[in-house]
Design a protein around this motif. Sequence first.
Motif, short mmCIF file in Angstrom:
data_model
loop_
_atom_site.label_atom_id
_atom_site.label_comp_id
_atom_site.label_asym_id
_atom_site.label_seq_id
_atom_site.Cartn_x
_atom_site.Cartn_y
_atom_site.Cartn_z
N LYS A 51 0.83 -1.21 0.00
CA LYS A 51 0.00 0.00 0.00
C LYS A 51 0.87 1.26 0.00
N LYS A 52 0.30 2.35 -0.48
CA LYS A 52 0.99 3.63 -0.53
C LYS A 52 1.14 4.21 0.88
N ASP A 53 2.28 4.84 1.14
CA ASP A 53 2.52 5.47 2.44
C ASP A 53 1.78 6.79 2.56
N GLY A 54 1.34 7.09 3.77
CA GLY A 54 0.84 8.42 4.09
C GLY A 54 1.99 9.34 4.45
N LYS A 55 1.67 10.45 5.09
CA LYS A 55 2.67 11.44 5.47
C LYS A 55 3.13 11.21 6.91
N LEU A 56 4.42 11.42 7.15
CA LEU A 56 5.01 11.16 8.47
C LEU A 56 5.39 12.49 9.14
N VAL A 57 4.85 12.70 10.34
CA VAL A 57 5.12 13.93 11.10
C VAL A 57 5.76 13.55 12.43
N LEU A 58 6.91 14.14 12.71
CA LEU A 58 7.61 13.91 13.98
C LEU A 58 7.32 15.04 14.95
N VAL A 59 6.95 14.68 16.17
CA VAL A 59 6.78 15.65 17.25
C VAL A 59 7.98 15.53 18.18
N THR A 60 8.68 16.63 18.39
CA THR A 60 9.83 16.67 19.28
C THR A 60 9.72 17.92 20.15
N ALA A 61 10.76 18.25 20.89
CA ALA A 61 10.61 19.34 21.87
C ALA A 61 11.94 20.03 22.13
N ILE A 62 11.84 21.16 22.83
CA ILE A 62 13.04 21.84 23.30
C ILE A 62 13.67 21.02 24.42
N THR A 63 14.79 21.49 24.95
CA THR A 63 15.48 20.78 26.02
C THR A 63 14.57 20.66 27.24
N PRO A 64 14.34 19.45 27.76
CA PRO A 64 13.39 19.27 28.87
C PRO A 64 13.79 20.04 30.13
N THR A 65 12.78 20.47 30.85
CA THR A 65 12.95 21.14 32.15
C THR A 65 11.93 20.57 33.13
N PRO A 66 12.11 20.81 34.43
CA PRO A 66 11.08 20.38 35.39
C PRO A 66 9.74 21.07 35.19
N ALA A 67 9.70 22.13 34.38
CA ALA A 67 8.44 22.83 34.11
C ALA A 67 7.54 22.02 33.19
N GLY A 68 8.13 21.10 32.43
CA GLY A 68 7.36 20.25 31.52
C GLY A 68 7.12 20.90 30.17
#
Length: 556
Positions: A51-68
């Motif tokens: 089957k054909k692939d859909g679109k891939l989206v990566l969720v990432t973040a800034i450097t973690p802190t205790p603030a979340g």
Amino acid sequence: MLSDIEIAQRAKMLKITEVAERLGISVEDIELYGPYKAKLSMPLLQRLKDKKDGKLVLVTAITPTPAGEGKSTTTVGLAQGLAKIGESVIVALREPSIGPCMGIKGGAAGGGYSQVVPMEDINLHFTGDFHAITSAHMLLSAMLDNHIQQGNRLNIDPRRVVWKCVVDMNDRELRNIVVGLGGKAHGVPRQGGFDITVASEVMAILCLADGLRDLKERLSRIIVAYDYEGKPVTAGQLKSHGAMAALLKDAVKPNLVQTLENVPAIIHGGPFANIAHGCNSVMATKTALKLADYTITEAGFGADLGAEKFFDIKCRYAGLKPDAVVLVATVRALKMHGGVPKGDLAIPNVEAVKKGMANLEKHIENMKKFGVPLVVAINIFAQDTEEELEAVRSHCAGCGVNVALSDVFARGGDGGIKLAMEVVSLVRGGAACFAPLYADDMPLKEKIETVAREIYGVSGVKYNKEAETALADFERMGYGKMPVCMAKTQYSFSDNPDLLGRPEGFEITVKNCRIAAGAGFIVALTGDIMTMPGLPKVPAAENIDVSDDGIISGLF
């Protein structure tokens, strides 16, 4: 205000057979684990490959802190937002480790009104994958020690056994132990220790394998020790890989669940992002791409660790080409990077936000180096002021990046519609031109220094003697084309967790290097990285309980 578990327990879940049917999966192609969990069958995975692939989206973040930062919450909320605007979408996440759930970190099922459910099952035993990984790992440990006890035909040097035991619990007492005491009948004494299961190479292998055959071949390549001549000894030489694969035959199948708003979710695997590659399984991601137009996935910790490894390790081996990146930040975390202590984060402070933007700006620069367009998602809190939010928008605009406010914790998919629309715009713009940061044939030290220079911003890299020797040995043994997996604190671009923001003019020290020959990468150890966490003074486990009728409480 309801807790996460109270929200999850009030969810109106669909039967997992109905979730599967919405994806075009028949009941014959799933293996039920009760009414709300299922594994996808191997025949289904084979049929989907065309089957054909859909679109891939990566969720990432800034450097973690205790603030979340709320990366998992944003991932789930974005998927729900995409569903709200009529897009075909699926979530692909990692499984949580029980150890951190009982400690301090919490689970990995999202939060508020953007969670995957059944939340208690996912955060505890789920479908038994982690237990199977632990058993397969410990079988290899047992066969290794038994081989030494039963004559040691492979001439293994007990002083050079590199394969530790594992357990999926935080227990600092097990980091360093002595085994084989009690006399000849009880084994050969040697120093050993335990890692947590998510740090096991078996976990990394399961998440990078593309099927049972590949899994078994990778297991056979695990280096467990060295003989008296310095040659590596593998799991294949111990003839353990077949039985290990047998223990993993069900664990290798991706797990299907749903979000609070009944969006399909595939949750599978959970390697550490500061000692392994920190992504869900290749099989789960590839399957998700066949089942929906948009696959939303995430990588562990900040973009300098999880995203870099997603691009340079997972995408390299799996042939994935991501279409967009969502970089998550909070005003609270930016204030901490700007020097504000945790106790003062509720006080408006535009100048601290502007100062902390240096951390976000560096992550933006880093993501652009991989050729994937991105949007910044601000996970908003009630105390965020318009002036603080405008400071973020203005700075990001100067970097050529749009900002979308995300209120998915409080509002679920409705709070993720603006972010979803930004993601669709990015993907449809077709600007992605993905490429890893370095080439396969670059020497190992150059790979390490490329990541350190381009992603962390170091002025130089130092190597301890042990690291120099190990890298030379790995290249001599033919492992020089492997990617590198940086083991580093998640709390800083540097190897010092106290250096927040965007430190400059610093060096990192590579203390030693390990090889994960089955997984297929070289681990460069910097700073003080623990592969077996300890419990805090007040473990989360103290607040977790179960009623007489089996209802769990206190789990976040």
